[in-house]
Design a protein around this motif. Structure first.
Motif, PDB file in Angstrom:
ATOM      1  N   ASN A  14      24.973  71.884  88.068  1.00 19.51           N
ATOM      2  CA  ASN A  14      24.109  72.498  88.747  1.00 19.51           C
ATOM      3  C   ASN A  14      23.929  72.843  90.394  1.00 19.51           C
ATOM      4  N   ALA A  15      23.842  74.417  90.157  1.00 17.37           N
ATOM      5  CA  ALA A  15      23.661  74.077  90.993  1.00 17.37           C
ATOM      6  C   ALA A  15      22.202  73.868  92.132  1.00 17.37           C
ATOM      7  N   GLU A  16      21.672  73.660  92.795  1.00 18.00           N
ATOM      8  CA  GLU A  16      20.297  72.609  92.921  1.00 18.00           C
ATOM      9  C   GLU A  16      19.479  73.107  94.518  1.00 18.00           C
ATOM     10  N   HIS A  17      18.007  73.567  94.365  1.00 15.21           N
ATOM     11  CA  HIS A  17      17.484  73.902  95.854  1.00 15.21           C
ATOM     12  C   HIS A  17      16.605  72.034  95.858  1.00 15.21           C
ATOM     13  N   VAL A  18      17.019  71.597  96.635  1.00 13.93           N
ATOM     14  CA  VAL A  18      16.673  70.493  97.502  1.00 13.93           C
ATOM     15  C   VAL A  18      15.136  70.742  98.509  1.00 13.93           C
ATOM     16  N   THR A  19      14.146  69.765  98.003  1.00  5.31           N
ATOM     17  CA  THR A  19      13.081  69.783  99.439  1.00  5.31           C
ATOM     18  C   THR A  19      13.008  68.370  99.446  1.00  5.31           C
ATOM     19  N   LEU A  20      12.454  68.164 101.126  1.00  5.34           N
ATOM     20  CA  LEU A  20      12.698  67.035 101.653  1.00  5.34           C
ATOM     21  C   LEU A  20      11.553  66.877 101.901  1.00  5.34           C
ATOM     22  N   TYR A  21       9.758  66.398 101.117  1.00  5.30           N
ATOM     23  CA  TYR A  21       8.707  66.746 102.029  1.00  5.30           C
ATOM     24  C   TYR A  21       8.725  65.249 103.238  1.00  5.30           C
ATOM     25  N   LEU A  22       8.497  66.011 103.965  1.00  4.32           N
ATOM     26  CA  LEU A  22       8.485  64.954 105.377  1.00  4.32           C
ATOM     27  C   LEU A  22       7.059  64.456 105.681  1.00  4.32           C
ATOM     28  N   ASN A  23       7.140  63.097 106.777  1.00  8.30           N
ATOM     29  CA  ASN A  23       5.481  62.901 106.928  1.00  8.30           C
ATOM     30  C   ASN A  23       5.587  63.196 108.491  1.00  8.30           C
ATOM     31  N   GLN A  24       6.565  63.759 109.188  1.00 11.84           N
ATOM     32  CA  GLN A  24       6.981  63.947 110.430  1.00 11.84           C
ATOM     33  C   GLN A  24       7.846  65.199 110.545  1.00 11.84           C
ATOM     34  N   ALA A  48      -2.324  63.517 103.842  1.00 10.21           N
ATOM     35  CA  ALA A  48      -2.029  63.190 105.529  1.00 10.21           C
ATOM     36  C   ALA A  48      -0.510  62.323 105.422  1.00 10.21           C
ATOM     37  N   GLY A  49       0.396  62.615 104.122  1.00  8.41           N
ATOM     38  CA  GLY A  49       1.839  62.601 104.203  1.00  8.41           C
ATOM     39  C   GLY A  49       2.287  63.038 103.874  1.00  8.41           C
ATOM     40  N   ILE A  50       2.025  64.498 103.985  1.00  6.09           N
ATOM     41  CA  ILE A  50       2.945  65.085 104.257  1.00  6.09           C
ATOM     42  C   ILE A  50       2.873  66.326 104.885  1.00  6.09           C
ATOM     43  N   THR A  51       3.724  67.016 106.744  1.00  2.00           N
ATOM     44  CA  THR A  51       3.813  67.702 107.622  1.00  2.00           C
ATOM     45  C   THR A  51       4.655  68.604 107.580  1.00  2.00           C
ATOM     46  N   HIS A  52       6.101  68.632 107.070  1.00  2.29           N
ATOM     47  CA  HIS A  52       7.384  69.043 107.577  1.00  2.29           C
ATOM     48  C   HIS A  52       8.054  69.047 106.034  1.00  2.29           C
TER      49      HIS A  52
END
Length: 326
Positions: free
Chosen positions: A253-263, A290-294
């Motif tokens: 399957n195709a997937e929607h991927v998200t990285l929740y970055l701390n900066q 505090a751990g996610i900004t972008h």
């Protein structure tokens, strides 16, 4: 239960008594004519009276979080509450205001009003002043009726009329940074379940430490496990730190991927199997923990295809992110 409104009244006045000249008639001599000049100088008492009549502070709000008039403010903040025997995730909302000059640190009460539902009772809150008495931090706790501290999609006003500066003066109605009403006005937005889910991982997951590859051929470590929190050590370079990690797409399957970055981290995504670049979007998020900004988002094609995530250059040697795939 909710606290009722508190009204704070403050009135100051200054009176300047000017004494008149002697009523007795006197013989005017040429020298006495200098009284006209003296009267001109004495007129500066009018200026003194203006200064003495000042009843409002000259303090201004230089910064605030949220900003005056800001919309789509996240209605809560998630944090790890370790005050009990068993640490747990809790909700609050922290508001801060920084003033241009020191304020009276003995007065820290503010009043939170719901401007959308005017029948909702006001909440009297006590903030905490910084050591220099210029920054006030107000923590809004959850209510007894709700798990969240603020209602969604609501215009809120944090009234500051009870505050005083170091000289004991109240804020002016025209205080810069408050849009003319001595209150911090902002509007909350809707909640984001996916963002809150990712924040949960930043608060409770032990990060998995990996070291980024220097090049695509330097055996980049895999960072493709859903719900995992990664702590990536980047490699030093001429313009900052950077490096590569790997991601393998789903077999079917195709997937929607998200990285929740701390900066904020410049990131390039490449489908190494196909030899093509993959479109991705790096964007800031509303503050919630505090751990996610972008976030960095992209779509991966099926078929166990190897993707490379190229991070940097960035000023930090370490970056963290939570990976979600769906």
């Amino acid at each position: 239960m909710r606290l009722s409104s508190a009204t704070f009244l403050f009135a100051t006045c200054a009176a300047l008594t000017l004494t008149g000249c002697d009523d007795d008639d006197s013989i005017v001599t040429p020298d006495a004519g200098t009284s006209t000049d003296a009267g001109t100088d004495a007129g500066t008492s009018t200026d003194a009276g203006t200064d003495a009549g000042t009843t409002a502070s000259t303090a201004t709000v230089t910064t605030s979080r949220p900003a005056e008039g800001e919309t789509d403010v996240y209605p809560l903040e998630m944090y790890l509450d370790a005050s009990g025997q068993t640490p747990g995730i809790a909700f609050r909302k922290v508001l801060t205001l920084t003033f241009s000059e020191p304020m009276d640190p003995s007065i820290a009460q503010v009043t939170l009003h719901d401007r959308t539902d005017t029948t909702a009772p006001a909440r009297v809150l006590t903030g905490t002043w910084s050591a220099d008495a210029r920054t006030l931090t107000v923590t809004v706790p959850r209510t007894e009726e709700s798990t969240r501290p603020l209602e969604v999609s609501t215009h809120h006003a944090l009234a500051l009329d009870a505050l005083r500066d170091a000289a004991g003066l109240a804020l002016s109605a025209a205080t810069v940074g408050l849009d003319g009403d001595t209150a911090l006005d902002f509007t909350t937005g809707e909640r984001d379940p996916e963002l809150e889910h990712a924040c949960t991982h930043t608060l409770v997951n032990t990060p998995e430490a990996v070291t980024a590859g220097r090049t695509p051929f330097d055996f980049p470590p895999d960072t493709h496990t859903g719900h995992a929190r990664y702590d990536v050590t980047l490699r030093p370079g001429e313009t900052g730190f950077g490096g590569y990690t790997g991601f393998i797409s789903d077999p079917e399957n195709a997937e929607h991927v998200t990285l929740y970055l701390n900066q904020e981290v410049p990131t390039k995504v490449t489908n190494d199997t196909a030899g093509t670049d993959v479109a991705s979007v790096l964007a800031p998020v509303r503050f919630i923990c505090a751990g996610i900004t972008h976030t960095l988002t992209f779509t991966s094609e099926p078929g166990d295809q190897i993707h490379l995530l190229q991070f940097g250059p960035v000023g930090s040697e370490h970056i963290q992110f939570v990976l979600e795939r769906e």
